[in-house]
Every structure is written in C-alpha cells, then in structure tokens.
Scaffold this motif. Sequence first.
Motif, short mmCIF file in Angstrom:
data_model
loop_
_atom_site.label_atom_id
_atom_site.label_comp_id
_atom_site.label_asym_id
_atom_site.label_seq_id
_atom_site.Cartn_x
_atom_site.Cartn_y
_atom_site.Cartn_z
N PHE A 58 -32.65 -78.46 -54.73
CA PHE A 58 -34.05 -78.73 -55.03
C PHE A 58 -34.70 -77.46 -55.58
CE2 PHE A 58 -33.02 -82.43 -52.86
CZ PHE A 58 -34.09 -83.31 -52.75
N ASP A 59 -35.25 -77.55 -56.79
CA ASP A 59 -35.90 -76.39 -57.37
C ASP A 59 -37.41 -76.43 -57.09
OD1 ASP A 59 -37.02 -78.19 -59.17
OD2 ASP A 59 -35.66 -77.66 -60.81
N ARG A 60 -38.13 -75.52 -57.71
CA ARG A 60 -39.57 -75.41 -57.45
C ARG A 60 -40.32 -76.69 -57.83
NH1 ARG A 60 -42.25 -70.09 -59.71
NH2 ARG A 60 -40.65 -69.30 -58.28
N GLY A 61 -39.92 -77.31 -58.93
CA GLY A 61 -40.59 -78.54 -59.35
C GLY A 61 -40.36 -79.68 -58.36
N ASP A 62 -39.15 -79.80 -57.83
CA ASP A 62 -38.85 -80.83 -56.84
C ASP A 62 -39.68 -80.61 -55.58
OD1 ASP A 62 -36.87 -81.87 -58.57
OD2 ASP A 62 -35.39 -80.45 -57.78
N ARG A 63 -39.78 -79.35 -55.17
CA ARG A 63 -40.57 -79.05 -53.97
C ARG A 63 -42.06 -79.31 -54.21
NH1 ARG A 63 -36.82 -74.62 -54.00
NH2 ARG A 63 -35.30 -74.85 -52.32
N LEU A 64 -42.51 -79.10 -55.44
CA LEU A 64 -43.90 -79.40 -55.77
C LEU A 64 -44.19 -80.89 -55.59
CD1 LEU A 64 -46.68 -78.66 -56.94
CD2 LEU A 64 -45.69 -79.03 -59.23
N VAL A 65 -43.30 -81.73 -56.06
CA VAL A 65 -43.47 -83.18 -55.91
C VAL A 65 -43.56 -83.55 -54.43
CG1 VAL A 65 -42.37 -85.43 -56.24
CG2 VAL A 65 -42.41 -83.77 -58.12
N ILE A 66 -42.67 -83.00 -53.62
CA ILE A 66 -42.69 -83.28 -52.19
C ILE A 66 -43.99 -82.80 -51.56
CG2 ILE A 66 -41.59 -82.70 -49.99
CD1 ILE A 66 -38.91 -82.70 -51.49
N GLY A 67 -44.44 -81.62 -51.97
CA GLY A 67 -45.70 -81.09 -51.45
C GLY A 67 -46.88 -81.99 -51.78
N ILE A 68 -46.90 -82.53 -53.00
CA ILE A 68 -47.98 -83.43 -53.39
C ILE A 68 -47.96 -84.70 -52.55
CG2 ILE A 68 -48.87 -84.87 -55.26
CD1 ILE A 68 -47.76 -82.74 -57.22
N MET A 69 -46.76 -85.22 -52.24
CA MET A 69 -46.67 -86.43 -51.44
C MET A 69 -47.06 -86.17 -49.98
SD MET A 69 -46.07 -88.72 -53.59
CE MET A 69 -45.73 -90.14 -52.55
N LEU A 70 -46.79 -84.98 -49.49
CA LEU A 70 -47.28 -84.61 -48.16
C LEU A 70 -48.81 -84.57 -48.14
CD1 LEU A 70 -44.74 -81.81 -47.20
CD2 LEU A 70 -45.11 -83.92 -45.92
N LEU A 71 -49.38 -84.04 -49.22
CA LEU A 71 -50.84 -84.02 -49.34
C LEU A 71 -51.39 -85.44 -49.40
CD1 LEU A 71 -53.45 -82.38 -49.74
CD2 LEU A 71 -52.98 -82.44 -52.21
N ALA A 72 -50.71 -86.33 -50.11
CA ALA A 72 -51.15 -87.73 -50.20
C ALA A 72 -51.17 -88.37 -48.82
CB ALA A 72 -50.23 -88.51 -51.14
N PHE A 73 -50.17 -88.07 -48.00
CA PHE A 73 -50.13 -88.61 -46.64
C PHE A 73 -51.34 -88.12 -45.84
CE2 PHE A 73 -49.01 -88.31 -42.16
CZ PHE A 73 -48.52 -89.57 -41.90
N LEU A 116 -42.71 -90.38 -48.51
CA LEU A 116 -42.08 -89.07 -48.32
C LEU A 116 -40.58 -89.10 -48.62
CD1 LEU A 116 -43.83 -87.77 -45.07
CD2 LEU A 116 -44.48 -87.41 -47.46
N ILE A 117 -39.91 -90.16 -48.19
CA ILE A 117 -38.45 -90.20 -48.33
C ILE A 117 -38.03 -90.51 -49.76
CG2 ILE A 117 -36.37 -91.48 -47.66
CD1 ILE A 117 -37.63 -91.82 -44.88
N ILE A 118 -38.73 -91.42 -50.42
CA ILE A 118 -38.28 -91.91 -51.72
C ILE A 118 -38.18 -90.81 -52.78
CG2 ILE A 118 -39.06 -93.28 -53.71
CD1 ILE A 118 -39.68 -95.54 -51.71
N PRO A 119 -39.17 -89.95 -52.98
CA PRO A 119 -39.00 -88.91 -54.02
C PRO A 119 -37.81 -88.01 -53.76
CG PRO A 119 -41.31 -89.10 -53.40
CD PRO A 119 -40.53 -89.92 -52.40
N LEU A 161 -34.57 -81.50 -46.57
CA LEU A 161 -34.12 -82.23 -45.38
C LEU A 161 -35.29 -82.55 -44.47
CD1 LEU A 161 -30.84 -80.30 -44.47
CD2 LEU A 161 -31.03 -82.59 -45.41
N ALA A 162 -36.23 -81.62 -44.37
CA ALA A 162 -37.38 -81.83 -43.49
C ALA A 162 -38.15 -83.08 -43.87
CB ALA A 162 -38.30 -80.61 -43.55
N ILE A 163 -38.23 -83.38 -45.17
CA ILE A 163 -38.98 -84.55 -45.61
C ILE A 163 -38.34 -85.83 -45.11
CG2 ILE A 163 -37.87 -85.05 -47.82
CD1 ILE A 163 -41.65 -84.69 -47.25
#
Length: 386
Positions: free
Chosen positions: A321-336, A301-304, A258-260
């Motif tokens: 959201f499992d660990r893999g889903d959170r990993l994807v979100i974390g990578i996109m936060l890093l991209a930002f 951030l929103i699309i994934p 939700l935070a994303i």
Amino acid sequence: MTLSAKPLWLVGFRPFFILACAAGAVLPMLWALIFSGGLAPPAGRFSPVQWHAHEMFFGFGWAVLGGFLLTATKNWVQVRGYHGTALVGLALAWCVERIGMAWGGGWPTALFWASNLVFLGSIVVMLLVTLLRYRRQDSFADNYFFLLVLPAFLAAKLLLLSDAYFSTGASMSLGLFRMAFLVMLERTLTQFMKGVFQVDILRRPRLDLAIKLSAATLVFQAWMPPALALALLVILAALLLYRFAWWRPDLGLRRLELAIMYLGYLAIVLQLLLEILAQLGVHGWVGSLSMHVFTFGAMGLIIPAMMVRISLGHTGRKVVFDRGDRLVIGIMLLAFLVRIVLPQVFPAAYAHWIHLAAGAWLLAFTTLGVRLTPRLLAPRVDGREH
C-alpha cells in the motif's frame, strides 16, 4: 485481439471493480442531494429510501461482491473462470439495472423486472454452477454456505423492493453481506497475518463453524421471535469478540492496510451490539445507526482495502500500500466519523453530515478509480494471462 483476450475481460474483478468505484463515488452523493431536496428522486417505482438501500446493496455492494466472487471462486476450484463475452454480458446487465432503477418507472412491468433481475439472477447461477460443477476440487469444504447464501440474495432483493416488506428485505440484505464479509475476513486475515508477521491467528473449526452458522441463521432475523433473535445476536457478538482477542490485534493494528480489516471486523460487532440494544428496547441514537455502522464501518472500510489488494496481487504486482492507497483509507475513516459519530453529537446538523460523508465517498472512490483503472485495463505485469 479477441474480446476474451482484452485485459479488461480476462477475469471478473477487472470490470466490476471499475463499476464499483463509479457506484461508490456517485450513488451516495445522489442520495445526499435527494435527501436534502436538491435533486428530484428517481422516476422509478419505489420510494427514495428503497432506491437508496437497493442501489447501495445491489448496485455498489454487488459490483464489489460480484467481482470478488467471480475471481475467488475460480481460484477456489482451480478453473479458468468466466471471462470474455460472459463478463461483458454481466457488466451490461449491471448497467441496465442502474438505468431501470433510475428511469424505469414508466417501463412495462415485464421489461422493468427483466432489467432488474437479469444481472443478479445470472451471476448467482454462474457462481453456483462453478461451485457445484467443481465441488470435488474445491479448496474450501465450507463453501456450501455460499450455495445457501447466493440464492437468498434474490429473495432479499425482491423483499427490499416491496413496500410491505422493505424493512425485512433490508435486514436480510445486511445479514447476507455480513455473512459474506465474515467468510472473507476469516480466510484473508489468516493469510495476511501469516504473510506480514509470520504468525498463525486462531482458527478452530468448531468456532469458525459456530460463527458462520449463527450469521447464516441471523439472515432471517426479521422472521424470528424477539427472544430467539436476541439470543443469536448475543452469541454471534460474543463469538466474534472472543476470536478477535486471539487474532493478534496487537500486531494487526500496527499496519494500516491490516488495521482497516480489523476495524471493519469490529464494526460488524458494533452493529450486532446495536441490534442487541434495539431488541432490549434501548434507542435514542440519531438516524438508522445500526444499518450505517455496517455500511460505513464494514463495507466502507474493508472494501477499498480489499480492492487495492486484489487489483495489485491479481495483476502481478507486489501487494504494498503506497501513500495514495493510505489516503483513500484515511478518507473512508473520516467518512465513518462524519456519518456515524458526529450526528450523535451534533444532531441538528444531520443533513450536513450526510452531505460531507457522501462527499468523502465521492473523493475516496474517485481517487481509487483513477488509481485502479489503468492497471485493470492493462495486462498483468508478470507475463501471466490472468
């Protein structure tokens, strides 16, 4: 098994989310290589910057938006929705457009423009037909906004590909996607917060209407007198911040999935604030910051997170959201962080930040594609057809 019965072609999000993952992984990296001179620009009819902007908005962006709207509109009006041969045709048209944008420079003019317009023209007509034909059973009275926004995407696309009006087309494309994201956030965050925390976030019809009207008007910001554009930007930013304060960020920011969405909402506000500063003559940041705050902050951030939710819920799975889903979100936060923040601090390494950010998109959307594709190719796990 007939084509219409194959799981991939049962509903719009299935093929187009796969295409979106491919586009999100490949297109930013291609641009990074072109930007640094490591790869020759596409042998097309447009400048490298035009190609990049078009492919991110109308390649990647419309793969996501198309899949979302093909799925959402059928639910809004309670009909079966486009499937089978219709989806195959749309997916092929999307692929042909990518080929034309990359290698269609020497094609006959008529053939090139046919390849460039058939996907967007077809999907816009199909979505409009759904909304107009079943208007009386539409769950959302404000879907008339889409009757205005969807055709405007065609105009934005043509302007973006015009040498004389590229900046106008870019501004209009951003405004249209901003409008679509605001409508989506308004509807989905209400549902998510109710489901997760059992709370009702602020929904006032007049406030929501004022936000949508302001956003819709700002689609045409490039044609406005500066004073009018400034006033509307201030109004929309203020309204969004007011609503954000009443949307329980104290709760929403506790859950990453939700935070994303909340962070993407704030990225929209930040983009508006940067536009306000530009209207006031305040500059000094490195690169096209306003544009990339939106593309990396709102879209990136929103699309994934949205793709994960839809691919879980609409295949009959529990939305967790499992660990893999959170990993994807974390990578996109890093991209930002890499694409938006670090260039302002270390501008001398600008090209390196572009490559690292593109690498993050490549990693995130490759991971997302590998995770989503098996469920998008398989039948629903709950026994329902679609």
